[in-house]
Design an enzyme around this catalytic site. Structure first.
Site, PDB file in Angstrom:
ATOM      1  N   HIS A  19     -23.849 -16.232 -55.752  1.00  0.00           N
ATOM      2  CA  HIS A  19     -25.029 -17.102 -56.606  1.00  0.00           C
ATOM      3  C   HIS A  19     -25.775 -17.692 -55.755  1.00  0.00           C
ATOM      4  O   HIS A  19     -25.553 -17.566 -54.419  1.00  0.00           O
ATOM      5  CB  HIS A  19     -24.225 -18.128 -57.606  1.00  0.00           C
ATOM      6  CG  HIS A  19     -23.265 -19.079 -57.042  1.00  0.00           C
ATOM      7  ND1 HIS A  19     -23.753 -19.959 -56.047  1.00  0.00           N
ATOM      8  CD2 HIS A  19     -21.923 -19.448 -57.322  1.00  0.00           C
ATOM      9  CE1 HIS A  19     -22.766 -20.895 -55.712  1.00  0.00           C
ATOM     10  NE2 HIS A  19     -21.750 -20.609 -56.469  1.00  0.00           N
ATOM     11  N   HIS A  22     -24.128 -19.284 -52.384  1.00  0.00           N
ATOM     12  CA  HIS A  22     -23.611 -18.317 -51.390  1.00  0.00           C
ATOM     13  C   HIS A  22     -24.974 -17.782 -50.613  1.00  0.00           C
ATOM     14  O   HIS A  22     -25.042 -17.649 -49.531  1.00  0.00           O
ATOM     15  CB  HIS A  22     -23.125 -17.465 -51.877  1.00  0.00           C
ATOM     16  CG  HIS A  22     -21.837 -17.542 -52.813  1.00  0.00           C
ATOM     17  ND1 HIS A  22     -21.500 -17.065 -54.082  1.00  0.00           N
ATOM     18  CD2 HIS A  22     -20.884 -18.264 -52.437  1.00  0.00           C
ATOM     19  CE1 HIS A  22     -20.541 -17.738 -54.539  1.00  0.00           C
ATOM     20  NE2 HIS A  22     -20.013 -18.494 -53.675  1.00  0.00           N
ATOM     21  N   CYS A 127      -2.795 -28.680 -55.883  1.00  0.00           N
ATOM     22  CA  CYS A 127      -3.892 -28.241 -56.939  1.00  0.00           C
ATOM     23  C   CYS A 127      -4.272 -26.666 -56.700  1.00  0.00           C
ATOM     24  O   CYS A 127      -4.502 -26.349 -55.582  1.00  0.00           O
ATOM     25  CB  CYS A 127      -5.256 -29.019 -56.583  1.00  0.00           C
ATOM     26  SG  CYS A 127      -6.540 -28.175 -57.636  1.00  0.00           S
ATOM     27  N   CYS A 130      -7.935 -26.043 -55.463  1.00  0.00           N
ATOM     28  CA  CYS A 130      -8.181 -26.233 -53.974  1.00  0.00           C
ATOM     29  C   CYS A 130      -7.348 -25.458 -53.087  1.00  0.00           C
ATOM     30  O   CYS A 130      -7.518 -25.430 -51.915  1.00  0.00           O
ATOM     31  CB  CYS A 130      -8.028 -27.768 -53.706  1.00  0.00           C
ATOM     32  SG  CYS A 130      -8.974 -28.754 -54.606  1.00  0.00           S
ATOM     33  N   CYS A 144      -6.813 -33.519 -59.955  1.00  0.00           N
ATOM     34  CA  CYS A 144      -7.842 -33.251 -58.650  1.00  0.00           C
ATOM     35  C   CYS A 144      -9.206 -33.522 -59.166  1.00  0.00           C
ATOM     36  O   CYS A 144      -9.504 -32.875 -60.395  1.00  0.00           O
ATOM     37  CB  CYS A 144      -7.596 -31.754 -58.592  1.00  0.00           C
ATOM     38  SG  CYS A 144      -9.071 -31.136 -57.532  1.00  0.00           S
ATOM     39  N   HIS A 147     -11.391 -30.182 -59.701  1.00  0.00           N
ATOM     40  CA  HIS A 147     -11.182 -29.217 -60.613  1.00  0.00           C
ATOM     41  C   HIS A 147     -10.944 -29.994 -61.948  1.00  0.00           C
ATOM     42  O   HIS A 147     -10.679 -29.106 -62.851  1.00  0.00           O
ATOM     43  CB  HIS A 147      -9.943 -28.412 -60.099  1.00  0.00           C
ATOM     44  CG  HIS A 147     -10.593 -27.501 -58.756  1.00  0.00           C
ATOM     45  ND1 HIS A 147     -10.229 -27.887 -57.707  1.00  0.00           N
ATOM     46  CD2 HIS A 147     -11.316 -26.379 -58.841  1.00  0.00           C
ATOM     47  CE1 HIS A 147     -11.082 -27.094 -56.802  1.00  0.00           C
ATOM     48  NE2 HIS A 147     -11.438 -26.188 -57.411  1.00  0.00           N
ATOM     49  N   LYS A 304     -23.011 -29.507 -60.556  1.00  0.00           N
ATOM     50  CA  LYS A 304     -22.841 -28.523 -59.525  1.00  0.00           C
ATOM     51  C   LYS A 304     -22.847 -27.122 -60.212  1.00  0.00           C
ATOM     52  O   LYS A 304     -22.614 -27.156 -61.245  1.00  0.00           O
ATOM     53  CB  LYS A 304     -21.333 -28.543 -59.275  1.00  0.00           C
ATOM     54  CG  LYS A 304     -20.802 -29.168 -57.983  1.00  0.00           C
ATOM     55  CD  LYS A 304     -19.280 -29.432 -57.632  1.00  0.00           C
ATOM     56  CE  LYS A 304     -18.790 -28.313 -57.029  1.00  0.00           C
ATOM     57  NZ  LYS A 304     -17.622 -28.618 -56.220  1.00  0.00           N
ATOM     58  N   LYS A 307     -19.506 -20.889 -62.551  1.00  0.00           N
ATOM     59  CA  LYS A 307     -19.364 -20.191 -63.702  1.00  0.00           C
ATOM     60  C   LYS A 307     -19.011 -20.832 -64.789  1.00  0.00           C
ATOM     61  O   LYS A 307     -19.645 -20.443 -65.816  1.00  0.00           O
ATOM     62  CB  LYS A 307     -18.324 -19.002 -63.445  1.00  0.00           C
ATOM     63  CG  LYS A 307     -18.832 -18.027 -64.222  1.00  0.00           C
ATOM     64  CD  LYS A 307     -18.093 -16.744 -63.571  1.00  0.00           C
ATOM     65  CE  LYS A 307     -18.294 -15.398 -64.188  1.00  0.00           C
ATOM     66  NZ  LYS A 307     -17.480 -14.349 -63.728  1.00  0.00           N
TER      67      LYS A 307
HETATM   68  N1  MSP Z   1     -13.465 -19.125 -48.857  1.00  0.00           N
HETATM   69  C1  MSP Z   1     -13.727 -20.394 -48.284  1.00  0.00           C
HETATM   70  C2  MSP Z   1     -14.308 -20.620 -47.182  1.00  0.00           C
HETATM   71  C3  MSP Z   1     -13.564 -19.996 -45.879  1.00  0.00           C
HETATM   72  S1  MSP Z   1     -14.332 -20.046 -44.548  1.00  0.00           S
HETATM   73  C4  MSP Z   1     -13.287 -19.788 -43.494  1.00  0.00           C
HETATM   74  C5  MSP Z   1     -14.755 -21.017 -49.733  1.00  0.00           C
HETATM   75  N2  MSP Z   1     -15.387 -20.002 -50.176  1.00  0.00           N
HETATM   76  S2  MSP Z   1     -16.590 -20.257 -51.289  1.00  0.00           S
HETATM   77  O1  MSP Z   1     -16.843 -18.946 -52.098  1.00  0.00           O
HETATM   78  O2  MSP Z   1     -16.152 -21.195 -52.202  1.00  0.00           O
HETATM   79  O3  MSP Z   1     -17.828 -20.551 -50.576  1.00  0.00           O
HETATM   80  C6  MSP Z   1     -17.947 -22.026 -50.404  1.00  0.00           C
HETATM   81  C7  MSP Z   1     -19.512 -22.305 -49.614  1.00  0.00           C
HETATM   82  O4  MSP Z   1     -20.560 -21.436 -50.446  1.00  0.00           O
HETATM   83  C8  MSP Z   1     -20.153 -23.347 -49.330  1.00  0.00           C
HETATM   84  O5  MSP Z   1     -19.416 -24.035 -48.261  1.00  0.00           O
HETATM   85  C9  MSP Z   1     -21.548 -22.933 -49.151  1.00  0.00           C
HETATM   86  O6  MSP Z   1     -21.716 -22.567 -47.842  1.00  0.00           O
HETATM   87  C10 MSP Z   1     -21.706 -22.070 -50.342  1.00  0.00           C
HETATM   88  N3  MSP Z   1     -22.072 -22.814 -51.549  1.00  0.00           N
HETATM   89  C11 MSP Z   1     -21.459 -22.538 -52.667  1.00  0.00           C
HETATM   90  N4  MSP Z   1     -21.965 -23.193 -53.587  1.00  0.00           N
HETATM   91  C12 MSP Z   1     -23.076 -23.808 -53.128  1.00  0.00           C
HETATM   92  C13 MSP Z   1     -24.236 -24.526 -53.488  1.00  0.00           C
HETATM   93  N5  MSP Z   1     -24.133 -25.047 -55.017  1.00  0.00           N
HETATM   94  N6  MSP Z   1     -25.061 -25.267 -52.728  1.00  0.00           N
HETATM   95  C14 MSP Z   1     -25.115 -24.864 -51.315  1.00  0.00           C
HETATM   96  N7  MSP Z   1     -23.994 -24.091 -51.012  1.00  0.00           N
HETATM   97  C15 MSP Z   1     -22.918 -23.679 -51.879  1.00  0.00           C
HETATM   98  O7  MSP Z   1     -15.061 -21.925 -49.607  1.00  0.00           O
END
Ligand code: MSP
Length: 664
Positions: A19, A22, A127, A130, A144, A147, A304, A307
């Protein structure tokens, strides 16, 4: 001097599809990587997917498929998302890659042999969301806070990493390197966390509870905790321990994350790296990364993006409509790096029209059109010094410097603002210099040459400066200006020489960014909003009724099972008010007899009911509809209404029944 630059995104969990959030992190890394290529640095950019752990096993089980098959599918979606967004990573890593599994096991064994991993007992509040034990302090009402679900108390034997013994060394390193974690607010957050004693980290899960993970090399009864596994991806990608990539890139490591995963990256990871350095007989700080760059969160509507809240923004759809470059530009220009920002398609279009269509697009087309009209497209030489032209070129060189500094510091919005100030200056210069007046005066032809030449040179500068953020546009502009590939030109050349050679013949310019009709975008947003809040099908009084032959086909027949999936309940309206800024929406508080009180439901009936008419009324609610956010209000359900002629009436029973009664 050429330097190395290694930049990484977080590796994304495969339990959600890609999304906007990412996409933002990955685009930021891509822009930083491209900028460093312009500097002439040796660059490596890595992204990938995080595929082990409870969360993924749970998601796969829900879909009834094996975790590996599930991870293959979603990892493939991530991989396919990046090229259309003009993201050019050098490596895509998966935690299920055999090379990664081998590296994790090697590192675990080394740290275990060095005495920093031990078997112990642990009881705590776990959790699943997390994937970690939460401290008592972190819980809110036993749940938590991230969540919003209760944690489970679990006591079991597990392996622990002596994280606590590196606490002091980490504090000292952060204090000696003020920009180790940046921006400063996140450094402070980590330091304040380190004021409390740091507990050892539980780094295993018994296979009786979870098998979807990397088996511990020293005890097959356990798999590795997902964070200990995932963080190591940054080393696997460089071939730790022996690959030459390690020596070249590891000392130049820059991680990029959002604030949600600050603790694992700001505390777990550097302490793990210190333990590994110790195991490898190196100084404790030998493997520490150079910078951890932390950004804020994109929000849509009230909260935030997730989904379950139904407010996920799909990056590829936006890029399809507005182009990858405009989408990238908006994301980097509208978020001050480190702070949260809110996303809306209307804001994107506003930026597009103001900065891309008006400022950049206009400068490009007016300068090249004038060149075409007055000089047959041939770039003139500037033979006589003209102070105002020189001033514009000086501003251009200053912009290059300002831009470079801001880009180095990850202040992308400020770097772009430097470039757009230059574009603004150039547009104002055109107005002041009035080339159309000069063109008519035979005595002013040399001045006209100088004016056109200066403007074309500014376009050359801009072409290279925007490359990291808008690579496609930069390439198109370079093509029209007869330049080499911007990445081959590099930044150093912008400081001295003119980029576009006198005598080059340039064609008529294309429109780079045609204006977007904002009224249409607004109408689309309102339509989507009304559709999400029933009754969307209400024909507006202005709409024609369809002719008989245009009538839609009757809906297909469905089985009872399909109907039974819809959870219809009776609810009593306890409060009702208009939603600010939306003519059609009412915010209702509806009692469905649920323990946690009435729910908020947004209904598109404001033109048919005054809020007070509904108070105390019983209505039929679709109770298992996925939540959506409408005009910033989260709606958890839908009110049913009958729609006839131009009237809309909510459905009510003819006698009051207990709230929550099933409707069949
Ligand atoms: N798998 C772990 C990360 C492991 S790294 C060794 C994880 N994955 S995640 O799919 O949840 O991705 C989190 C990351 O996605 C955030 O740190 C950020 O980079 C990005 N984002 C997810 N949602 C976001 C927003 N709404 N806004 C900005 N970035 C965000 O955590």
């Amino acid at each position: 001097m050429s330097q190395s630059f290694y930049i990484t995104t977080p590796i994304y969990y495969v339990n959600a599809e890609p999304h906007l959030g990412h996409a933002y992190s990955t685009i930021v890394c891509d822009a930083a990587a491209r900028f460093h290529r312009l500097l002439g640095d040796e660059v490596r950019f890595q992204t990938g997917t995080d595929e082990h752990g409870d969360k993924i096993a749970e998601a796969a089980a829900k879909q009834g498929i094996a975790p590996q098959a599930y991870a293959d599918r979603v990892s493939g979606l991530f991989r396919a998302t990046w090229p259309p967004l003009a993201i050019a990573h050098d490596n895509f890593i998966r935690t299920t890659d055999p090379a990664h599994i081998a590296t994790v096991r090697l590192i675990l064994q080394k740290i275990f042999d060095a005495g920093d991993i031990y078997l112990g007992k642990y009881g705590g509040n776990y959790c699943v969301g997390c994937e970690r034990f939460l401290t008592d302090k972190e819980l809110i009402d036993g749940k938590c806070p991230d969540h919003d679900r209760p944690t489970q108390f679990i006591e079991e034997e597990n392996y622990f990493f002596r994280m606590g013994s590196y606490q002091q060394a980490l504090i000292e390193h952060i204090e000696r390197h003020p920009d180790f974690i940046r921006p400063e607010r996140y450094r402070n957050e980590v330091l304040s966390f380190l004021k409390e004693p740091l507990e050892d980290l539980c780094i295993s899960r018994p296979t009786s509870r979870l098998t979807w993970g990397i088996e511990l090399p020293f005890d097959p009864r356990f798999v590795t905790y997902v964070w200990f596994d995932a963080l190591i991806n940054y080393l696997t990608g460089l071939g730790y321990p022996d690959d030459p990539l390690m020596a070249k890139f590891w000392p130049a490591t820059q991680h990029l994350i959002a604030k949600d995963i600050l603790k694992p990256h700001g505390i777990y990871w550097p302490t793990m790296l210190m333990a590994l350095a110790k195991a490898d007989n190196k100084p404790l700080d030998a493997y520490l990364y150079q910078h951890l760059n932390v950004h804020g969160y994109w929000k849509t509507g009230a909260g935030k993006m997730s989904k379950s809240l139904g407010n996920v923004v799909a990056p590829l759809e936006l890029a399809k409509v507005y182009g990858a470059d405009a989408f990238r530009y908006f994301l980097l220009r509208d978020m001050a790096f480190g702070l949260d920002a809110s996303f809306s398609e209307e804001a994107l279009v506003e930026r597009y029209n103001a900065d891309l269509a008006n400022d950049l697009g206009n400068l490009f087309s007016r300068v090249l059109n004038m060149l075409y009209q007055y000089r047959g497209g041939v770039v003139p030489a500037a033979e006589f010094p003209q102070p105002d032209c020189q001033e514009l070129l000086d501003l251009g060189r200053q912009a290059v410097q300002g831009y470079s500094q801001q880009m180095q510091g990850f202040h992308f919005h400020l770097a772009l603002s430097e470039v757009w100030q230059l574009i603004g200056e150039a547009n104002r210069f055109v107005v002041r210099a009035e080339p159309w007046v000069l063109a008519k005066d035979p005595a002013q032809q040399k001045r006209l040459d100088a004016v056109l030449c200066a403007l074309v040179q500014v376009l050359g500068l801009v072409t290279v400066l925007i490359e990291p953020v808008m690579p496609g546009t930069s390439l198109a502009m370079a093509g029209h200006l007869g330049l080499e590939l911007p990445e081959l030109i590099g930044l150093a050349r912008l400081e001295s020489a003119d980029l576009v050679a006198a005598g080059t013949t340039l064609g008529k310019p294309p429109a780079l960014f045609p204006r977007i009709d904002t009224a249409k975008v607004k109408a689309k947003a309102e339509k989507a909003e009304a559709k999400a809040a029933l009754p969307a099908e209400t024909p507006s009084p202005k709409e024609k009724k369809p002719m008989a032959k245009e009538a839609a086909a009757p809906p297909a027949q469905i089985e009872y099972d399909e109907f039974a999936k819809v959870d219809l309940k009776l609810g009593t309206v306890r409060a009702a008010e208009k939603v600010k800024g939306a003519d059609r929406l009412l915010k209702l508080s509806i009692d469905l007899g649920e323990e946690d009180g009435p729910r908020t439901v947004v209904a598109g009936i404001a033109q048919h009911y005054a809020p007070e008419e509904l108070l105390g009324r019983q209505v039929v609610v679709v109770a298992n509809l996925k939540p959506v956010t409408l005009k910033g209000v989260e709606s958890r359900g839908m009110v049913l209404a009958a729609v006839g002629d131009d009237k809309v009436r909510v459905l009510s029973p003819d006698t009051l029944l207990p709230p929550g009664s099933k409707v069949r």
